[in-house]
Design a protein around this motif. Structure first.
Motif, PDB file in Angstrom:
ATOM      1  N   THR A   1       0.811  -1.219   0.000  1.00 21.07           N
ATOM      2  CA  THR A   1       0.000   0.000   0.000  1.00 21.07           C
ATOM      3  C   THR A   1       0.846   1.270   0.000  1.00 21.07           C
ATOM      4  O   THR A   1       0.336   2.351  -0.306  1.00 21.07           O
ATOM      5  N   ILE A   2       2.134   1.152   0.345  1.00 15.48           N
ATOM      6  CA  ILE A   2       2.992   2.328   0.488  1.00 15.48           C
ATOM      7  C   ILE A   2       3.064   3.133  -0.806  1.00 15.48           C
ATOM      8  O   ILE A   2       2.814   4.341  -0.829  1.00 15.48           O
ATOM      9  N   ALA A   3       3.426   2.478  -1.901  1.00 16.99           N
ATOM     10  CA  ALA A   3       3.588   3.182  -3.173  1.00 16.99           C
ATOM     11  C   ALA A   3       2.256   3.732  -3.678  1.00 16.99           C
ATOM     12  O   ALA A   3       2.191   4.841  -4.209  1.00 16.99           O
ATOM     13  N   THR A   4       1.179   2.948  -3.495  1.00 16.86           N
ATOM     14  CA  THR A   4      -0.144   3.390  -3.946  1.00 16.86           C
ATOM     15  C   THR A   4      -0.568   4.667  -3.241  1.00 16.86           C
ATOM     16  O   THR A   4      -1.017   5.633  -3.859  1.00 16.86           O
ATOM     17  N   ASN A   5      -0.425   4.689  -1.923  1.00 13.74           N
ATOM     18  CA  ASN A   5      -0.803   5.874  -1.158  1.00 13.74           C
ATOM     19  C   ASN A   5       0.087   7.065  -1.467  1.00 13.74           C
ATOM     20  O   ASN A   5      -0.376   8.212  -1.490  1.00 13.74           O
ATOM     21  N   MET A   6       1.366   6.826  -1.679  1.00 11.05           N
ATOM     22  CA  MET A   6       2.283   7.912  -2.000  1.00 11.05           C
ATOM     23  C   MET A   6       1.858   8.628  -3.282  1.00 11.05           C
ATOM     24  O   MET A   6       1.995   9.839  -3.413  1.00 11.05           O
ATOM     25  N   ARG A   7       1.304   7.893  -4.214  1.00  6.76           N
ATOM     26  CA  ARG A   7       0.887   8.497  -5.484  1.00  6.76           C
ATOM     27  C   ARG A   7      -0.337   9.391  -5.323  1.00  6.76           C
ATOM     28  O   ARG A   7      -0.432  10.435  -5.972  1.00  6.76           O
ATOM     29  N   ILE A   8      -1.280   9.006  -4.459  1.00  5.68           N
ATOM     30  CA  ILE A   8      -2.557   9.722  -4.408  1.00  5.68           C
ATOM     31  C   ILE A   8      -2.678  10.691  -3.230  1.00  5.68           C
ATOM     32  O   ILE A   8      -3.451  11.643  -3.290  1.00  5.68           O
TER      33      ILE A   8
ATOM     34  N   SER B   1       9.996   4.448  -4.533  1.00  2.00           N
ATOM     35  CA  SER B   1      11.000   5.438  -4.907  1.00  2.00           C
ATOM     36  C   SER B   1      10.529   6.252  -6.108  1.00  2.00           C
ATOM     37  O   SER B   1      10.687   7.480  -6.147  1.00  2.00           O
ATOM     38  N   ASP B   2       9.924   5.594  -7.086  1.00  4.44           N
ATOM     39  CA  ASP B   2       9.414   6.295  -8.271  1.00  4.44           C
ATOM     40  C   ASP B   2       8.254   7.220  -7.910  1.00  4.44           C
ATOM     41  O   ASP B   2       8.146   8.336  -8.442  1.00  4.44           O
ATOM     42  N   ALA B   3       7.389   6.761  -6.994  1.00  8.96           N
ATOM     43  CA  ALA B   3       6.266   7.603  -6.560  1.00  8.96           C
ATOM     44  C   ALA B   3       6.774   8.831  -5.814  1.00  8.96           C
ATOM     45  O   ALA B   3       6.256   9.935  -5.984  1.00  8.96           O
ATOM     46  N   LEU B   4       7.820   8.655  -4.995  1.00  2.41           N
ATOM     47  CA  LEU B   4       8.405   9.762  -4.227  1.00  2.41           C
ATOM     48  C   LEU B   4       8.989  10.817  -5.164  1.00  2.41           C
ATOM     49  O   LEU B   4       8.895  12.020  -4.902  1.00  2.41           O
ATOM     50  N   LYS B   5       9.564  10.375  -6.274  1.00  2.97           N
ATOM     51  CA  LYS B   5      10.197  11.293  -7.225  1.00  2.97           C
ATOM     52  C   LYS B   5       9.185  12.242  -7.876  1.00  2.97           C
ATOM     53  O   LYS B   5       9.574  13.283  -8.409  1.00  2.97           O
ATOM     54  N   ASN B   6       7.923  11.872  -7.850  1.00  4.47           N
ATOM     55  CA  ASN B   6       6.901  12.710  -8.476  1.00  4.47           C
ATOM     56  C   ASN B   6       6.121  13.556  -7.472  1.00  4.47           C
ATOM     57  O   ASN B   6       5.122  14.184  -7.831  1.00  4.47           O
ATOM     58  N   LYS B   7       6.559  13.568  -6.197  1.00  4.82           N
ATOM     59  CA  LYS B   7       5.847  14.303  -5.160  1.00  4.82           C
ATOM     60  C   LYS B   7       6.508  15.648  -4.870  1.00  4.82           C
ATOM     61  O   LYS B   7       7.731  15.787  -4.901  1.00  4.82           O
ATOM     62  N   GLU B   8       5.667  16.627  -4.590  1.00  5.05           N
ATOM     63  CA  GLU B   8       6.112  17.910  -4.055  1.00  5.05           C
ATOM     64  C   GLU B   8       5.708  17.940  -2.588  1.00  5.05           C
ATOM     65  O   GLU B   8       4.525  17.899  -2.259  1.00  5.05           O
ATOM     66  N   ILE B   9       6.694  17.971  -1.692  1.00  5.44           N
ATOM     67  CA  ILE B   9       6.429  17.919  -0.262  1.00  5.44           C
ATOM     68  C   ILE B   9       7.023  19.156   0.401  1.00  5.44           C
ATOM     69  O   ILE B   9       8.237  19.263   0.558  1.00  5.44           O
ATOM     70  N   PRO B  10       6.182  20.119   0.792  1.00  7.49           N
ATOM     71  CA  PRO B  10       6.697  21.324   1.442  1.00  7.49           C
ATOM     72  C   PRO B  10       7.121  21.042   2.883  1.00  7.49           C
ATOM     73  O   PRO B  10       6.573  20.158   3.546  1.00  7.49           O
TER      74      PRO B  10
ATOM     75  N   LYS C   1       9.887  18.291  -5.999  1.00 12.57           N
ATOM     76  CA  LYS C   1      10.162  19.628  -5.479  1.00 12.57           C
ATOM     77  C   LYS C   1      10.032  19.608  -3.961  1.00 12.57           C
ATOM     78  O   LYS C   1       9.162  18.926  -3.414  1.00 12.57           O
ATOM     79  N   THR C   2      10.907  20.341  -3.301  1.00 14.12           N
ATOM     80  CA  THR C   2      10.834  20.492  -1.844  1.00 14.12           C
ATOM     81  C   THR C   2      10.808  21.980  -1.506  1.00 14.12           C
ATOM     82  O   THR C   2      11.860  22.598  -1.313  1.00 14.12           O
TER      83      THR C   2
END
Length: 387
Positions: free
Chosen positions: A198-205, A239-248, A290-291
């Motif tokens: 579930t980790i990667a799935t949740n990271m995406r959405i 890791s791929d899902a994390l690369k597409n996230k913007e986390i302030p 992006k951070t």
């Protein structure tokens, strides 16, 4: 007369709020995500803390975001290591906040890691005892106890406890991404694994944000770099899902410049364009899309620093793709000390961020957008920066 003089100064709030950076949205736009959740992790800084330290901040944030409905009970997870379940890595407390019609939701995660350093700080406990403390002037005794509680933590962080603190942060992020409210355990001592499906799935959405205070800023930066390096080969989907996230990261009493002292440079620096631009040669090797860092600093806070020009490029890992917004803000009241000069309590200036209405409003609704809070528009001066 003195009391009346000070009360008169407090009646007119002229405290500074200057902002330099790009527009940012805050948390509000992501609360109505029908597919995923808005999840926020708070990481405290120096000093001993106990679960629930963020309560006043959470209540003020909920009011600013118009989230009047709250879960009846918190959920608490005693954190431990997957490699050594005997370790006490602190506590993760989770709260659920909702709008009246339940259409908007925020899950708030509060990490308390100070149990990791508390044992080592007992070395200084004798200095707080009556045997020594009664010899000091009252104000000096108060400041010495504050120093004994807070000063050791950055030193301890540079030693053997650093790894445990980063594992504590990693476990918190794992629980934040792994489970939604109904699936979270409660009142257990349990380790989380990033290998869960579930980790990667949740990271995406889901949408994520971090809030830190003082040393917590360094813990989040180091923790994200540690996670990215460990997961690059173990869990490719996450890791791929994390690369597409913007986390302030909203950093209160930011200490990144001070906590850089004595540390070696990151493995990757001065290469932001290579990693963060879609046409960059190593774009696929970034950690995050992006951070954004929103760094709150009171100039009267002796332990806080703005992030100067060039610091990100030289001292932060280029793969984080960091953009900085500096917020120079007086969270402590400044008094005219009867003609002797202006004065602000440095302790109030260090601990007052999470109760300041302007700080809360900026985290909730950002600046430079149609939802920006009235108090920010009225009380803050914004200088927009562009590339």
């Amino acid at each position: 007369m003195a009391e009346a003089f000070l009360e008169k100064q407090q009646s007119v709030d002229i405290r500074v709020c200057d902002i330099w950076g790009k527009p940012f949205d805050g948390l509000a736009p992501f609360l109505g995500n029908k597919q995923g959740k808005m999840k926020v992790l708070m990481v405290h800084g120096v000093g001993n803390h106990w679960p629930g330290y963020s309560t006043q901040f959470v209540e003020k944030l909920a009011k600013e975001l118009d989230l009047p409905v709250m879960s009846a009970q918190y959920k608490n997870i005693s954190l431990t290591s997957r490699l050594d379940s005997s370790k006490n890595l602190g506590n993760l407390r989770i709260n659920r906040l909702l709008s009246k019609d339940k259409s908007r939701e925020l899950m708030f995660y509060e990490l308390t890691w100070s149990a990791i350093t508390a044992k080592q700080k007992e070395v200084l406990a004798y200095d707080n005892s009556g045997e020594y403390s009664f010899r000091r002037a009252e104000v000096n005794d108060l400041m010495k106890k504050f120093s004994n509680d807070t000063s050791p933590d950055p030193i301890i962080y540079l030693g053997e406890s650093r790894e445990d603190i980063l594992v504590s942060f990693g476990q918190s992020l794992c629980w934040m991404t792994k489970s939604n409210w109904a699936d979270l355990p409660d009142d257990v001592k349990q380790a989380c694994s990033f290998n869960d499906d579930t980790i990667a799935t949740n990271m995406r959405i889901d949408q994520y944000a971090f809030i830190s205070h003082s040393l917590g800023s360094r813990i989040i930066i180091d923790g994200m770099q540690r996670i990215a390096s460990l997961l690059d080969k173990r869990n490719v989907e996450f890791s791929d899902a994390l690369k597409n996230k913007e986390i302030p990261i909203y950093m209160m009493s930011n200490q990144l410049p001070m906590l850089q002292l004595g540390r070696k440079l990151p493995d990757v620096s001065n290469q932001k364009a290579v990693y963060c631009q879609p046409n960059g040669e190593k774009y696929n090797q970034r950690m995050l899309s992006k951070t954004p860092i929103i760094a709150f600093s009171d100039p009267n806070d002796l332990l806080s620093y703005a992030i100067p020009h060039g610091f990100v490029e030289k001292y932060l890992d280029s793969r984080l793709c960091v953009d900085v917004t500096n917020v120079n803000i007086n969270v402590a009241t400044i008094f005219d000390a009867f003609g002797l000069g202006k004065l602000a309590n440095p302790i109030d200036a260090h601990v007052g961020y999470d109760t300041d209405n302007r700080v809360i409003a900026l985290i909730a609704k950002g600046i430079g957008n149609q939802n920006t809070a009235k108090i920010v528009n009225d009380r803050c001066r914004w200088v927009e920066t562009i590339d």
